[in-house]
Design a protein around this motif. Structure first.
Motif, PDB file in Angstrom:
ATOM      1  N   GLU A  91      31.571  48.642  36.388  1.00 17.93           N
ATOM      2  CA  GLU A  91      32.818  48.592  37.139  1.00 17.93           C
ATOM      3  C   GLU A  91      33.805  47.688  36.416  1.00 17.93           C
ATOM      4  O   GLU A  91      33.419  46.646  35.871  1.00 17.93           O
ATOM      5  N   ASP A  92      35.062  48.094  36.422  1.00 13.61           N
ATOM      6  CA  ASP A  92      36.105  47.280  35.805  1.00 13.61           C
ATOM      7  C   ASP A  92      36.377  46.055  36.667  1.00 13.61           C
ATOM      8  O   ASP A  92      36.458  46.146  37.903  1.00 13.61           O
ATOM      9  N   ARG A  93      36.484  44.932  36.012  1.00 11.37           N
ATOM     10  CA  ARG A  93      36.749  43.702  36.758  1.00 11.37           C
ATOM     11  C   ARG A  93      38.173  43.725  37.318  1.00 11.37           C
ATOM     12  O   ARG A  93      39.079  44.325  36.739  1.00 11.37           O
ATOM     13  N   GLU A  94      38.348  43.061  38.434  1.00 16.45           N
ATOM     14  CA  GLU A  94      39.668  42.967  39.049  1.00 16.45           C
ATOM     15  C   GLU A  94      40.368  41.702  38.554  1.00 16.45           C
ATOM     16  O   GLU A  94      39.836  40.603  38.692  1.00 16.45           O
ATOM     17  N   PRO A  95      41.542  41.840  37.973  1.00 18.76           N
ATOM     18  CA  PRO A  95      42.246  40.658  37.462  1.00 18.76           C
ATOM     19  C   PRO A  95      42.587  39.692  38.596  1.00 18.76           C
ATOM     20  O   PRO A  95      43.025  40.113  39.672  1.00 18.76           O
ATOM     21  N   PRO A  96      42.383  38.405  38.403  1.00 18.02           N
ATOM     22  CA  PRO A  96      42.713  37.430  39.454  1.00 18.02           C
ATOM     23  C   PRO A  96      44.215  37.334  39.648  1.00 18.02           C
ATOM     24  O   PRO A  96      44.995  37.474  38.713  1.00 18.02           O
ATOM     25  N   GLN A 104      37.434  30.987  40.312  1.00 20.19           N
ATOM     26  CA  GLN A 104      36.253  31.527  40.981  1.00 20.19           C
ATOM     27  C   GLN A 104      35.809  32.868  40.411  1.00 20.19           C
ATOM     28  O   GLN A 104      34.847  33.466  40.905  1.00 20.19           O
ATOM     29  N   GLN A 105      36.460  33.337  39.362  1.00 25.34           N
ATOM     30  CA  GLN A 105      36.143  34.637  38.771  1.00 25.34           C
ATOM     31  C   GLN A 105      34.721  34.647  38.198  1.00 25.34           C
ATOM     32  O   GLN A 105      34.339  33.754  37.442  1.00 25.34           O
ATOM     33  N   GLN A 106      33.940  35.677  38.559  1.00 25.75           N
ATOM     34  CA  GLN A 106      32.552  35.770  38.101  1.00 25.75           C
ATOM     35  C   GLN A 106      32.371  36.764  36.952  1.00 25.75           C
ATOM     36  O   GLN A 106      31.344  36.722  36.272  1.00 25.75           O
TER      37      GLN A 106
END
Length: 440
Positions: A91-96, A104-106
């Motif tokens: 899954e593509d990560r969601e930009p903060p 808090q980005q994992q």
């Protein structure tokens, strides 16, 4: 009456199309640059593995970082280290959107479960699980509150190996010591802060115990009866990342373990998002060879090639013989003026106007002598007869009188004079101009 097909006119390339193409190329270049810079920042951060590559290479282990771009001979790979900075694979990560979300980005680098498993099937691989959120890299502070969520790690391992018994947990003590016996029998101690360990019914511990494993040998497909394909799993990246190599005997443990595992073959720290591994023994054979092309140069085509070569040689020979090389003198900027003067002199000689020819010659010689004495800037001023005589009277009065007499005689010459008389006056003029040129 038959229908006639008309060929539509080719549409000219519009400026808007060129601009859009250029913008797309620039956007791709900027995107590639930002992607490479983000990866480089991650690799050199406390959570990165650039220090591992330097440590291994400085101790005689062939190690290199790899981001993709060219095939790798999988038979030469002793160990493929796969650092994972993605807790939700495929899954593509969601930009903060805010600073707090960034800390808090994992997920920092997208990975594919199929690609990870495919690489581990081809070569011995070590999967390094994620531990820290982006806040650890950005602030430089390693605090348990910045650990990734452990249920995500369990889902990650389930995607790659299918192991549903995998369970990640954190050690209760701030610092955890784990014993390791090196190849030479020396006892070493791995030291970890806020250690991230795991347990599994299918893995065999390499570092740690069966209830609290740090590094383990696990089946690549835990749900299959045939478990010959194995993969190494490291639950806590602090054992070998830039932050953890300096703790305890971590650096020596990693060096000893990788040496024994890689067996003097290449160690690749692979950050690529696709598989570049290639087996040279299973490469598909080319359907076409050079022999297929050389058939067009053999009989009967050889006769056609020879005929074309002879015709080309004949064309070149005839062209060179008829036109010849370009004369450099005729292409100079003053070529037309020189040709005009030569044509006029030739006409005068043919018509017997030697007197007029001598007068033109005298004017040309005065102009050339003025250019030699005063340079191109003042040559036009002194090229006139009166101005040149005034200069000669100031510098050489005796030669000036001689020059004036010669010029007067040349001026009084009729158009038709004997050649001997014209040559005599030209000789006198040349002698006077030579004295003025060398004595000025």
């Amino acid at each position: 009456m038959s229908d006639t097909a008309t060929t539509p006119n080719a549409r000219p390339l519009r400026l808007e199309t060129v601009i859009i193409a250029v913008i797309c190329v620039i956007a791709l270049a900027i995107g590639w640059y930002l992607y490479s810079q983000r990866q480089q920042t991650l690799r050199s951060s406390p959570a990165g593995l650039d220090g591992l590559q330097i440590w291994l290479a400085s101790n005689g282990v062939s190690a290199q970082n790899f981001s993709g771009g060219w095939p790798i001979d999988q038979t030469a790979v002793g160990l493929l280290i796969l650092p994972v900075y993605d807790t939700i694979l495929d899954e593509d990560r969601e930009p903060p959107q805010t600073k707090e979300e960034l800390l808090q980005q994992q997920d920092e680098f997208d990975r594919s479960s199929k690609v990870l498993a495919g690489k581990a099937e081809k070569v011995p691989a070590l999967i390094v699980l994620p531990k820290w959120r982006s806040g650890m890299r950005l602030t430089g502070l390693a605090h348990p509150v910045l650990n990734v969520e452990q249920p995500r790690l369990q889902a990650l391992m389930r995607q790659v190996t299918g192991d549903r018994s995998f369970k990640a947990f954190s050690a209760k003590d701030p610092f955890t010591d784990i014993r390791y016996r090196a190849e030479d029998g020396e006892s070493l101690t791995a030291e970890l802060y806020a250690a991230q360990l795991f347990s599994s019914d299918h893995c065999e511990p390499v570092l740690g115990t069966s209830d609290a494993m740090l590094l383990a040998d696990c089946p690549l497909d835990a749900v299959s009866i045939d478990q010959d394909e194995r993969v190494l799993v490291l639950s806590d990246p602090d054992l070998l990342n830039n932050h953890g190599l300096r703790l305890g005997d971590n650096a020596r443990i990693v060096l000893d373990f990788i040496r024994s595992t890689a067996e003097e073959r290449n160690v690749i720290i692979d950050y690529s998002q696709s598989s570049w591994l290639r087996d040279p023994t299973r490469q598909p054979e080319r359907e076409r060879t050079w022999d297929d092309l050389m058939r067009f140069f053999g009989p009967p085509f050889l006769t056609l090639w020879l005929g074309a070569a002879l015709a080309m040689a004949l064309f070149l020979w005839r062209g060179a013989l008829r036109y010849g090389p370009i004369l450099s003198g005729e292409t100079a900027p003053s070529a037309s003026k020189v040709l005009a003067v030569r044509a006029r002199a030739r006409l005068m000689r043919l018509s017997g106007q030697d007197g007029a020819l001598v007068r033109d010659y005298a004017a040309a010689r005065l102009s050339a002598t003025a250019a030699a004495l005063f340079g191109p800037a003042l040559a036009r001023h002194y090229a006139g007869e009166q101005q040149f005589l005034e200069f000669a009277e100031r510098r050489h009065p005796a030669e000036a009188q001689h020059l004036r007499r010669v010029l007067d005689e040349i001026r009084r010459l009729p158009d038709h004079v004997p050649a001997s008389g014209a040559i005599h006056l030209i000789d006198e003029l040349e002698q006077v101009l030579e004295h003025l040129t060398h004595d000025a």
